[in-house]
Scaffold this motif. Structure first.
Motif, PDB file in Angstrom:
ATOM      1  N   UNK A  68       0.822  -1.210   0.000  1.00  0.00           N
ATOM      2  CA  UNK A  68       0.000   0.000   0.000  1.00  0.00           C
ATOM      3  C   UNK A  68       0.857   1.263   0.000  1.00  0.00           C
ATOM      4  N   UNK A  69       1.977   1.184   0.732  1.00  0.00           N
ATOM      5  CA  UNK A  69       2.754   2.409   0.859  1.00  0.00           C
ATOM      6  C   UNK A  69       3.869   2.537  -0.185  1.00  0.00           C
ATOM      7  N   UNK A  70       3.915   1.593  -1.099  1.00  0.00           N
ATOM      8  CA  UNK A  70       4.946   1.665  -2.122  1.00  0.00           C
ATOM      9  C   UNK A  70       4.493   2.556  -3.268  1.00  0.00           C
ATOM     10  N   UNK A  71       5.449   3.138  -3.967  1.00  0.00           N
ATOM     11  CA  UNK A  71       5.054   3.899  -5.155  1.00  0.00           C
ATOM     12  C   UNK A  71       4.548   2.936  -6.225  1.00  0.00           C
ATOM     13  N   UNK A  72       3.801   3.455  -7.179  1.00  0.00           N
ATOM     14  CA  UNK A  72       3.225   2.628  -8.234  1.00  0.00           C
ATOM     15  C   UNK A  72       4.326   1.833  -8.933  1.00  0.00           C
ATOM     16  N   UNK A  73       4.079   0.566  -9.095  1.00  0.00           N
ATOM     17  CA  UNK A  73       5.095  -0.287  -9.681  1.00  0.00           C
ATOM     18  C   UNK A  73       4.966  -0.316 -11.198  1.00  0.00           C
ATOM     19  N   UNK A  74       6.065  -0.637 -11.825  1.00  0.00           N
ATOM     20  CA  UNK A  74       6.023  -0.754 -13.281  1.00  0.00           C
ATOM     21  C   UNK A  74       6.803  -1.994 -13.684  1.00  0.00           C
ATOM     22  N   UNK A  75       6.776  -2.281 -14.966  1.00  0.00           N
ATOM     23  CA  UNK A  75       7.586  -3.350 -15.532  1.00  0.00           C
ATOM     24  C   UNK A  75       7.329  -4.674 -14.860  1.00  0.00           C
ATOM     25  N   UNK A  76       8.388  -5.463 -14.690  1.00  0.00           N
ATOM     26  CA  UNK A  76       8.212  -6.797 -14.151  1.00  0.00           C
ATOM     27  C   UNK A  76       7.774  -6.805 -12.706  1.00  0.00           C
ATOM     28  N   UNK A  77       8.080  -5.733 -11.980  1.00  0.00           N
ATOM     29  CA  UNK A  77       7.590  -5.672 -10.601  1.00  0.00           C
ATOM     30  C   UNK A  77       6.080  -5.798 -10.584  1.00  0.00           C
ATOM     31  N   UNK A  78       5.486  -5.099 -11.517  1.00  0.00           N
ATOM     32  CA  UNK A  78       4.032  -5.129 -11.594  1.00  0.00           C
ATOM     33  C   UNK A  78       3.559  -6.427 -12.241  1.00  0.00           C
ATOM     34  N   UNK A  79       4.299  -6.855 -13.244  1.00  0.00           N
ATOM     35  CA  UNK A  79       3.881  -8.037 -14.001  1.00  0.00           C
ATOM     36  C   UNK A  79       3.794  -9.267 -13.123  1.00  0.00           C
ATOM     37  N   UNK A  80       4.742  -9.428 -12.214  1.00  0.00           N
ATOM     38  CA  UNK A  80       4.757 -10.627 -11.379  1.00  0.00           C
ATOM     39  C   UNK A  80       4.225 -10.381  -9.981  1.00  0.00           C
ATOM     40  N   UNK A  81       3.729  -9.186  -9.729  1.00  0.00           N
ATOM     41  CA  UNK A  81       3.244  -8.875  -8.394  1.00  0.00           C
ATOM     42  C   UNK A  81       2.017  -9.718  -8.052  1.00  0.00           C
TER      43      UNK A  81
END
Lengths: 574, 297, 296
Positions: free
Chosen positions: A50-63
């Motif tokens: 919740x407190x992390x900045x918006x993720x992009x790339x593979x961080x988001x892809x595999x989150x």
């Protein structure tokens, strides 16, 4: 069928990997991005984000998704027999994928086999009751887009697609995604076909050739001579006339990705490309099946059938591979992966069987000609109005990473490998979607690398896991031929099939169009049926060769002419 | 003269018996052949060397059938379908046949209903509309989808109705004068008098449900819910291409020892068993049960 | 008037069945209006374009449709004829057998195939008629080369008809046997007194005795002219013999379910239903007018 059979190849890779390594994670083309991403994802999984900045790339892809999401799918059930207690929608594979993605997959319906699955999809379309996500074919995709029944995935893919998935789509120079797009909107996530799957090679029993003192064929005449000898000179030496010449399939030609027993290569040796849209001498777009060159090929095949050079029962087999597996034939056409299936069975039944592949027969000028396949033929689509299209993309990310041996969760992957080894169940058959991605030139590259490593030119330790496995298998097969069938399959498919593809200078003919036009939608199936039946009937002698001309006239009259115009328009518009 | 005739008669009788014997054998050969294959060794069966006696007799195929979980699931679903469907058919067939056996004077709407039945027997919307209807009712993937659409077996109704019509009218009239209502007449008079016919139509409906395959194919969402005939219809080779790639030669050899030919033959035999059990008991009613279903005016 | 009071009860007896038929037979017919549409699933029936008889016109142009209508009628008529004659001959033969035990045993065996599904029989027959099958083995004994029965457009219809007769002749003989038992024994006695031979008795007593039955069955069979048996053909045919064995029902199945041409498939099915209905009405009228029978 086709796709599943091909899968046989990488399946073995998955299987045996557990034996020789524990799922290494280095990949030459793409590694750091996905691995780091996955690692980051793992460490994050527990903390919440919740407190992390918006993720992009593979961080988001595999989150892992934070709130549980359920995707209900139409599932293509495999033949694999799961152990007691495991079910198609709750098994070690589905549980693993759920644990990494946080996404639960439910099965709205299941169907086993190509036709039943196709029918279930068609019924779902007809009744406007799609599962949240499912895999469809080109025809169905077209229908779904036309009816506005599926989501535009352009943005979701951009945002959530993993680097690995994107790299593999990019290996097709954008063709794969373009194929699944209409008006620049991406409506489905396509599979990526291996380029090597398109050419149909000639597979021959070398031991039979030797026994009858024949040389490998180059031309059509050579092929005829060998087939005749195989049918009549008792190549298996059992004193009975129980062998046949060249075998075939009731489909006659496959046109794109061939299965065993297509006559595609005979047609292309005459520069006929049935089932493909090609440009004629003057640059007009024409339909390959109605060109006069087909007539020559058909005349030859009909003559061969009459003279028993082609297996007289070829159109009757329930499973086209029957004569091959039963070692009744020593001669058939098929793509590079034949050693995986059905040749492994042939060898198991008769260990003397020594199969070789040739790029033959050639055309008059001595060149091997082949049609190519579309880069993609299946599409993962999402029902219009489904709230979580990103979940579908994430599932694709997750199982593609697993399939390509880049999953960082080594321990879990090892468990899956062990499970597969113990039960004979294929992990990939229980991915939610029957949609495999790979780099489109993977086979030839792998062959080249393995050969170089065997010659000591490069260090095998730099290989990605798939290539390493082929290398290990090739070494094992060299030391103990035909001892370990898994090793034999991989080694021979690459050595024979991959080798021929790598070494042969081919004339590759691409179809200029694979989609559906407006008129095709209503008339194509009829035309296709007419075509298939005419070709088959001419070969088996139910129709004279001259019937081909009637077929062409009728084809044009029944809408073919109109369709040709439409295709030409679309193809030239590009 | 008499002697000559009786010799001649004997020759005729003999040839008739011989002909009937051949016909009967012809009926049995395909079935016996299947039994023989099911008990044979795989290689012999595949080579087509099995005729009417098993070669290298083995029960391996049956052992494999017993071990096939899905076969039994499908078997049980078929049993459930037969019980449920047969019961519904039984009740509805008798009620409808009884009411429709009355003439238009007693039951003014009779002919309307009758033509309606015939109409529904002949018209259908086709697969897609049928699927959409069942879906609308929310019955997809449930046993009711297999049972309810076939709740009324029009052919059986007509058969039984014609039998009822042939019962003496006086029976009905006498009872009614005694003050018995139609339900009483049906249950106490008609049913006991028509047992052979009822047994016959019941067998028909059991066989219908047992043998249906197409609705299972279209209406069931998971193959775990397929009834037996659907399961057998969709049988793909058990040792599939994929499975083969992962088996060791030893495993393969073991798997191949039970070929699909023998395995399938065993499945066929096992799926015939229920019919073979019921059939002889009801068979003797046929001649009485099916008089040409019609009434002379 | 005394009897009318029961009508309400009769309605009650019929109604549950009628309601189920309405729900499961009539409602789907409502959906069949897609035969007159260019049906788009996404828009549903109400949103799809009405195109009148265009699907039917297209149907008329298709070379396929002539073929499937021809195949259907050809196969159905052959079956009807064979299924009238073979059971009759069989019943006449059986009728000559005086030993009860033999009669019963034969009957038990020959009725049996009627109760086995085509799913199972198709598998059995595929085996029987295959190249290594028992038919070809038998032919081999006479030095005849094996025949590819399932691949031949000239053999396949014969196989369809023959296997259908094989399955049904015993069962179809039941009606004849019933008619034969109904013949007054006195007629035989009288004929016998007159010194009539058995063939004469057959000709002058037995055959006239079953004549009406034969005529009636033939009339009733009219309703089956459009019905070549989906279950059988669906399970037995293959692409090689579409030419000779593709019938309306199998075609509708493939076009609608495999090819996504919902409207076209439904149109073909509808056409078949209409023709069948007309034929049944015709057979009803014929039977009641000329044979004095009311079928239903």
């Amino acid at each position: 069928m086709k796709a599943k059979m091909w899968m046989a190849s990488s399946m073995v890779l998955v299987m045996a990997l557990s034996a020789c390594s524990n799922g290494g994670s280095n990949n030459e083309t793409d590694s750091t991005g996905s691995n780091n991403g996955a690692a980051a994802n793992q460490s994050n999984a527990g903390e919440g984000n919740a407190n992390e900045p918006a993720k992009t790339g593979d961080d988001l892809a595999y989150e892992k998704v934070t709130e549980p999401i359920t995707v209900n799918i139409g599932f293509r059930a495999p033949d694999d027999k799961l152990p007691e207690g495991e079910t198609n929608d709750n098994n070690i594979v589905s549980r693993y994928l759920e644990s990494v993605t946080g996404i639960k997959v439910g099965h709205t319906w299941e169907a086993k086999g190509e036709d039943p699955f196709k029918q279930k999809v068609n019924l779902a379309i007809a009744s406007n009751d799609l599962p949240d996500a499912l895999v469809v074919d080109r025809n169905q995709l077209r229908k779904l887009v036309d009816n506005d029944m599926i989501e535009d995935l352009t943005e979701v893919y951009e945002k959530y697609g993993s680097q690995l998935v994107k790299d593999m789509y990019d290996s097709t120079d954008g063709l794969a995604l373009a194929d699944a797009s209409v008006d620049d909107k991406l409506y489905g996530l396509p599979n990526v076909a291996i380029e090597a799957d398109a050419p149909s090679l000639l597979w021959i029993r070398q031991d039979w050739l030797d026994k009858l003192k024949l040389t490998p064929p180059k031309t059509i005449a050579d092929l005829e001579k060998i087939a005749d000898a195989f049918a009549n000179q008792d190549p298996d030496g059992n004193g009975k006339k129980d062998t046949v010449g060249l075998t075939g399939d009731k489909m006659v030609v496959f046109g794109q990705k061939p299965n065993p027993n297509g006559f595609d290569t005979i047609f292309s040796a005459f520069h006929a490309f049935p089932k493909n849209w090609i440009k004629d001498a003057s640059g007009n777009v024409v339909y390959g099946s109605i060109q006069p060159e087909n007539k020559e090929a058909l005349e030859l095949l009909a003559d061969w059938y009459k003279r028993g050079i082609i297996d007289p029962q070829f159109a009757l087999y329930k499973e086209t591979q029957e004569p091959i597996v039963a070692n009744k034939t020593g001669l058939f056409f098929g793509p590079w992966w034949m050693p995986y299936w059905p040749l492994a069975d042939s060898v198991v039944n008769d260990t003397k069987a020594d199969w070789k592949a040739y790029a033959a027969p050639t055309d008059e000028s001595g060149k091997f000609v082949t049609h190519m396949a579309p880069v993609t033929d299946r599409y993962l689509v999402v029902r219009k109005g489904y709230e979580h299209p990103e979940a579908v993309v994430k599932l694709l990310n997750a199982f593609t990473r697993l399939e390509r041996r880049q999953d960082p969760n080594a321990e879990e992957v090892k468990k899956l490998d062990d499970f597969a080894a113990e039960t004979g169940v294929h992990v990939r058959n229980f991915y939610p979607f029957d949609l495999l991605l790979d780099y489109s030139d993977a086979v030839v590259q792998r062959y080249d690398n393995v050969q170089k490593a065997i010659r000591g030119e490069i260090d095998p330790n730099t290989f990605d896991p798939d290539t390493k496995l082929v290398y290990d298998f090739s070494l094992a097969e060299k030391e103990n031929p035909k001892k370990n069938m898994d090793a034999w399959k991989a080694a021979k498919a690459y050595e024979l099939g991959g080798g021929v593809l790598f070494q042969t200078e081919m004339e590759k003919v691409y179809s200029v169009f694979y989609g559906m036009t407006r008129t095709m939608e209503t008339k194509w199936t009829t035309l296709e049926k007419l075509e298939n039946e005419t070709f088959l009937k001419i070969i088996v002698g139910d129709l004279p060769v001259s019937a081909f001309d009637d077929f062409v006239a009728q084809w044009n009259k029944l809408g073919g002419e109109q369709i040709t115009k439409e295709v030409a328009e679309i193809a030239s518009g590009k | 003269m008499v002697g000559y005739n009786s010799v001649r008669n004997r020759i005729i009788d003999g040839s008739i018996l011989a002909a009937l014997f051949l016909i009967t054998i012809a009926c049995l050969i395909p079935l016996l052949h299947t039994v023989a294959v099911s008990f044979s060794d795989k290689t012999a069966a595949d080579a087509g060397r099995v005729f009417l006696t098993p070669i290298k007799a083995t029960t391996a195929s049956y052992a494999k059938v017993l071990d096939d979980g899905q076969f039994f699931k499908a078997f049980l679903i078929s049993v459930e379908r037969v019980l449920l469907g047969g019961l519904i058919n039984f009740v509805l067939t008798i009620m409808m046949a009884f009411a429709l056996s009355k003439d238009a004077k007693q039951f003014p709407m009779r002919n309307v209903y009758m033509w309606f039945l015939v109409f529904t027997m002949l018209f259908n919307g086709g697969v897609i509309p049928w699927f959409m209807t069942i879906k609308t009712y929310g019955l997809l993937d449930s046993i009711w989808a297999l049972v309810l659409p076939h709740a009324v077996q029009v052919f059986n109704v007509i058969l039984l109705m014609n039998f009822f019509r042939n019962l003496p009218k006086e029976l009905n009239e006498a009872a009614e004068i005694d003050g018995a209502g139609p339900w009483y007449v049906m249950i106490r008079l008609y049913i006991p008098l028509s047992l052979p016919s009822i047994a016959t139509v019941t067998l028909f409906s059991i066989v219908f449900h047992w043998n249906s395959f197409f609705d299972g194919l279209v209406l069931m969402s998971k193959q775990d819910h397929y009834p037996l005939q659907t399961y057998i219809q969709t049988l793909v080779t058990q040792i599939s291409a994929q499975a083969m790639t992962s088996m060791s030669p030893d495993e393969l050899a073991a798997a191949m020892a039970v070929s699909n030919r023998t395995f399938n033959a065993a499945k066929i035999i096992v799926s015939m068993i229920p019919i073979l059990i019921i059939y002889p008991f009801i068979q003797r009613f046929f001649i009485h049960g099916i008089t040409l279903g019609s009434v002379k005016e | 008037m005394y009897t009318r009071k029961n009508a309400l009860h009769y309605h009650a007896m019929v109604l549950p069945g009628i309601i189920l038929l309405l729900l499961f037979s009539v409602v789907p017919m409502g959906y069949a209006v897609i035969a007159f549409q260019n049906f788009k699933p996404g828009r549903g029936i109400s949103g799809s374009e009405w195109i009148g008889l265009e699907n039917f016109q297209y149907l008329m142009e298709l070379p396929d449709s002539r073929l499937i209508f021809f195949n259907t009628i050809f196969l159905a008529v052959l079956k009807i004829i064979a299924n009238l004659i073979v059971p009759l001959v069989f019943a006449l033969l059986l009728n000559e057998v005086r030993v009860r035990f033999l009669r019963k045993s034969i009957q038990t065996i020959v009725y049996l195939p009627h109760f086995i599904s085509w799913v199972l029989l198709a598998t059995i027959f595929f085996d029987v008629f295959s190249l290594e099958g028992i038919v070809n083995q038998a032919l081999g004994l006479f030095g005849i080369d094996p025949v590819l029965f399932y691949a031949s457009n000239s053999w396949f219809p014969a196989i369809i008809v023959a296997t259908d007769v094989w399955k049904e002749f015993g069962f179809n003989a039941i009606v004849y046997l019933a008619a034969l038992t109904g013949i007054n024994p006195a007629l035989y006695e009288a004929a016998s007194m007159d010194g009539a031979s058995r063939f004469k008795q057959l000709w002058h007593v037995t055959l006239p005795g079953v004549k009406t039955t034969v005529i009636l069955l033939a009339t009733l069979a009219l309703g089956n002219v459009m019905n070549a048996n989906f279950d059988q053909i669906f399970n037995m045919y293959n692409p090689l013999v579409y030419q000779s064995a593709d019938i309306i029902d199998t075609y509708v199945y493939r076009v609608g379910l495999n090819d996504l041409q919902y409207s076209l498939g439904t149109a073909v099915g509808l056409l078949k239903s209409v023709v069948s209905f007309i034929l049944v009405v015709l057979s009803y009228v014929l039977a009641s007018r000329f044979a004095g029978y009311r079928i239903f």
